[in-house]
Design a protein around this motif. Structure first.
Motif, PDB file in Angstrom:
ATOM      1  N   ILE A   1       0.811  -1.209   0.000  1.00 12.44           N
ATOM      2  CA  ILE A   1       0.000   0.000   0.000  1.00 12.44           C
ATOM      3  C   ILE A   1       0.851   1.269   0.000  1.00 12.44           C
ATOM      4  CG2 ILE A   1      -0.262   0.217   2.504  1.00 12.44           C
ATOM      5  CD1 ILE A   1      -3.228   0.893   2.002  1.00 12.44           C
ATOM      6  N   HIS A   2       2.058   1.202   0.575  1.00  9.77           N
ATOM      7  CA  HIS A   2       2.926   2.377   0.629  1.00  9.77           C
ATOM      8  C   HIS A   2       3.889   2.448  -0.565  1.00  9.77           C
ATOM      9  CE1 HIS A   2       1.938   3.930   4.670  1.00  9.77           C
ATOM     10  NE2 HIS A   2       1.746   2.665   5.004  1.00  9.77           N
ATOM     11  N   ALA A   3       3.687   1.611  -1.563  1.00 14.84           N
ATOM     12  CA  ALA A   3       4.647   1.528  -2.669  1.00 14.84           C
ATOM     13  C   ALA A   3       4.960   2.850  -3.358  1.00 14.84           C
ATOM     14  CB  ALA A   3       4.157   0.503  -3.697  1.00 14.84           C
TER      15      ALA A   3
ATOM     16  N   ALA B   1      -0.109  -9.884  -4.251  1.00 18.62           N
ATOM     17  CA  ALA B   1       0.177  -8.559  -3.699  1.00 18.62           C
ATOM     18  C   ALA B   1      -1.109  -7.755  -3.658  1.00 18.62           C
ATOM     19  CB  ALA B   1       1.230  -7.840  -4.530  1.00 18.62           C
ATOM     20  N   LEU B   2      -1.167  -6.825  -2.729  1.00 19.05           N
ATOM     21  CA  LEU B   2      -2.284  -5.887  -2.614  1.00 19.05           C
ATOM     22  C   LEU B   2      -1.726  -4.485  -2.762  1.00 19.05           C
ATOM     23  CD1 LEU B   2      -5.191  -7.002  -1.981  1.00 19.05           C
ATOM     24  CD2 LEU B   2      -3.368  -8.522  -1.147  1.00 19.05           C
ATOM     25  N   MET B   3      -2.324  -3.692  -3.668  1.00 18.07           N
ATOM     26  CA  MET B   3      -1.896  -2.321  -3.898  1.00 18.07           C
ATOM     27  C   MET B   3      -3.088  -1.385  -3.842  1.00 18.07           C
ATOM     28  SD  MET B   3       1.032  -2.433  -6.879  1.00 18.07           S
ATOM     29  CE  MET B   3       2.639  -3.161  -6.555  1.00 18.07           C
ATOM     30  N   SER B   4      -2.815  -0.113  -3.571  1.00 23.34           N
ATOM     31  CA  SER B   4      -3.872   0.883  -3.497  1.00 23.34           C
ATOM     32  C   SER B   4      -3.254   2.273  -3.617  1.00 23.34           C
ATOM     33  CB  SER B   4      -4.625   0.758  -2.177  1.00 23.34           C
ATOM     34  OG  SER B   4      -5.597   1.786  -2.043  1.00 23.34           O
ATOM     35  N   ALA B   5      -4.041   3.203  -4.110  1.00 25.67           N
ATOM     36  CA  ALA B   5      -3.620   4.610  -4.143  1.00 25.67           C
ATOM     37  C   ALA B   5      -3.969   5.344  -2.857  1.00 25.67           C
ATOM     38  CB  ALA B   5      -4.278   5.311  -5.337  1.00 25.67           C
ATOM     39  N   SER B   6      -4.543   4.639  -1.894  1.00 30.52           N
ATOM     40  CA  SER B   6      -5.134   5.319  -0.741  1.00 30.52           C
ATOM     41  C   SER B   6      -4.110   6.049   0.117  1.00 30.52           C
ATOM     42  CB  SER B   6      -5.931   4.342   0.116  1.00 30.52           C
ATOM     43  OG  SER B   6      -5.094   3.357   0.677  1.00 30.52           O
ATOM     44  N   LYS B   7      -2.950   5.445   0.384  1.00 30.58           N
ATOM     45  CA  LYS B   7      -1.973   6.101   1.251  1.00 30.58           C
ATOM     46  C   LYS B   7      -1.290   7.253   0.525  1.00 30.58           C
ATOM     47  CE  LYS B   7      -2.165   3.930   5.213  1.00 30.58           C
ATOM     48  NZ  LYS B   7      -3.544   3.431   5.064  1.00 30.58           N
ATOM     49  N   ALA B   8      -0.864   7.061  -0.700  1.00 36.31           N
ATOM     50  CA  ALA B   8      -0.070   8.073  -1.396  1.00 36.31           C
ATOM     51  C   ALA B   8      -0.872   9.317  -1.739  1.00 36.31           C
ATOM     52  CB  ALA B   8       0.537   7.478  -2.665  1.00 36.31           C
TER      53      ALA B   8
END
Length: 400
Positions: free
Chosen positions: A214-216, A239-246
């Motif tokens: 998530i922090h990628a 893998a799990l990804m998201s734009a939420s943190k950035a």
């Protein structure tokens, strides 16, 4: 403003997203960061950023509202945008839309993936200290958490990890390693060699790897994020990804699960109704962030890098007893307060005596004792004020 703040505040308010919202404006927010504590407490804990939305994101949301586009999510736009972003940011063309699935958010996605690759009788390995919800969510599924402590340098310790894998295999037939990459709370960015060694070790012990990435996008200058699925041997990983943190979109929930080529059939078993769980506005916002939010993200990373240096300077001046190693990723600072003599939970002291809320170190598992986590995604002025309050808290707590 102190001389340290002036020297390290970095970019101007016109370009730095972290310098565009006043404290009075922040106090009007009703989200967790600005709602949990009374107004005399400075909140530096939960992973929300003190920013306004990136313009492309705000425009995408308002346009959707204007046309009444507030139904259920559908399509592959999010995964397509992530694939484009991965090529531009990480030079990785490994996001295959046909091997992705939308998820309500990253942690819910992790639970759904665990359900298709393991059973409640199996163990899940984590590198402690680690993001506290890893423990909460995994244990809620009935699975046992097995800890593999990080090294003294806050990196993956392969010896510790192998020992944890051996314990996990004895506990159940389908063990899982829940990788945090970049690592929360330390900000460690794992290298390609480290991840390849993890993949080889996991294959040797029959452990499936699920990587929370998530922090990628939040990797500082000079460091490089390496997707787990890009390394040799990771073909059966997820893998799990998201734009939420950035892009500060936690309130607009959406995420994408990615499968390596040998894990595609597993991901396909996630129920269809789970993929209808994300917020449709969230999918729209995340897609816009990935496609058009790159310049805003670059400005944010510049501001965060300045904040990291500012915090190091302020601690050296006012709280030299705190050991702080700036992370390579995330906007979180992991503070080693053990030399201050404040006990296992220094965050409690900072809150009681300094009216400053940090995350409690022990909540991150073994190795968190005597530590606290600080959120750096705010203005230089608030970081300066937080350190001033923390120094006063230490003086008050140790004066008697």
């Amino acid at each position: 403003m102190s001389s340290t703040t002036r020297m390290n505040s970095g970019m101007s308010a016109e370009t730095n997203p972290l310098r565009q919202v006043s404290l009075d404006q922040l106090r009007l927010r009703t989200s967790e960061k600005w709602h949990v504590y009374p107004d005399d407490v400075l909140p530096m804990f939960v992973a929300e950023m003190d920013v306004l939305p990136a313009e492309p994101v705000a425009r995408a949301i308002t346009d959707a509202i204007a046309r009444g586009d507030t139904g259920y999510p559908a399509g592959t736009a999010y995964a397509e945008a992530l694939a484009e972003f991965a090529v531009k940011r990480w030079d990785w063309d490994g996001v295959r839309v046909e091997r992705t699935a939308m998820m309500p958010d990253v942690m819910r996605g992790i639970v759904e993936v665990l359900d298709v690759i393991s059973s409640p009788a199996d163990a899940v390995v984590v590198n402690c200290p680690v993001y506290a919800p890893f423990y909460h969510f995994v244990e809620h599924t009935g699975r046992r958490v097995v800890e593999a402590p990080l090294s003294d340098g806050r990196r993956i310790d392969l010896g510790s990890l192998e020992e944890a894998f051996e314990r996990a295999v004895r506990h159940g037939t389908r063990p899982v390693y829940l990788l945090c990459s970049p690592h929360n709370p330390t900000g460690t960015v794992h290298t390609a060699d480290e991840l390849a060694a993890v993949a080889a070790l996991a294959a040797r012990h029959g452990v499936r790897v699920v990587s929370d990435e998530i922090h990628a996008p939040l990797v500082m200058p000079g460091s490089v994020f390496v997707p787990y699925l890009s390394v040799p041997g990771a073909e059966n990983g997820m893998a799990l990804m998201s734009a939420s943190k950035a892009w500060n979109l936690a309130g607009l929930k959406a995420a994408v699960a990615l499968a390596g080529p040998a894990a595609a059939a597993d991901l396909a078993r996630v129920p269809a109704w789970v993929q209808e769980g994300p917020s449709h506005l969230g999918v729209i916002a995340h897609t816009a962030a990935l496609r058009d939010g790159g310049p805003w993200l670059d400005d944010l990373l510049g501001g965060l890098d300045a904040n990291r240096r500012l915090l190091a300077d302020l601690l050296a001046e006012q709280l030299p007893g705190i050991r702080y190693q700036p992370g390579e990723g995330t906007y979180l600072a992991w503070l080693d307060c053990r030399d201050l003599g404040l006990g296992d939970d220094p965050a409690a002291v900072f809150l009681e005596h300094g009216k400053t809320a940090l995350n409690s170190g022990p909540s991150f598992g073994t190795g968190g004792e005597g530590h606290a986590r600080m959120n750096l995604a705010t203005s230089p002025e608030l970081i300066t004020e937080a350190v001033r309050r923390m120094a006063a808290a230490v003086a008050a707590a140790t004066s008697g």
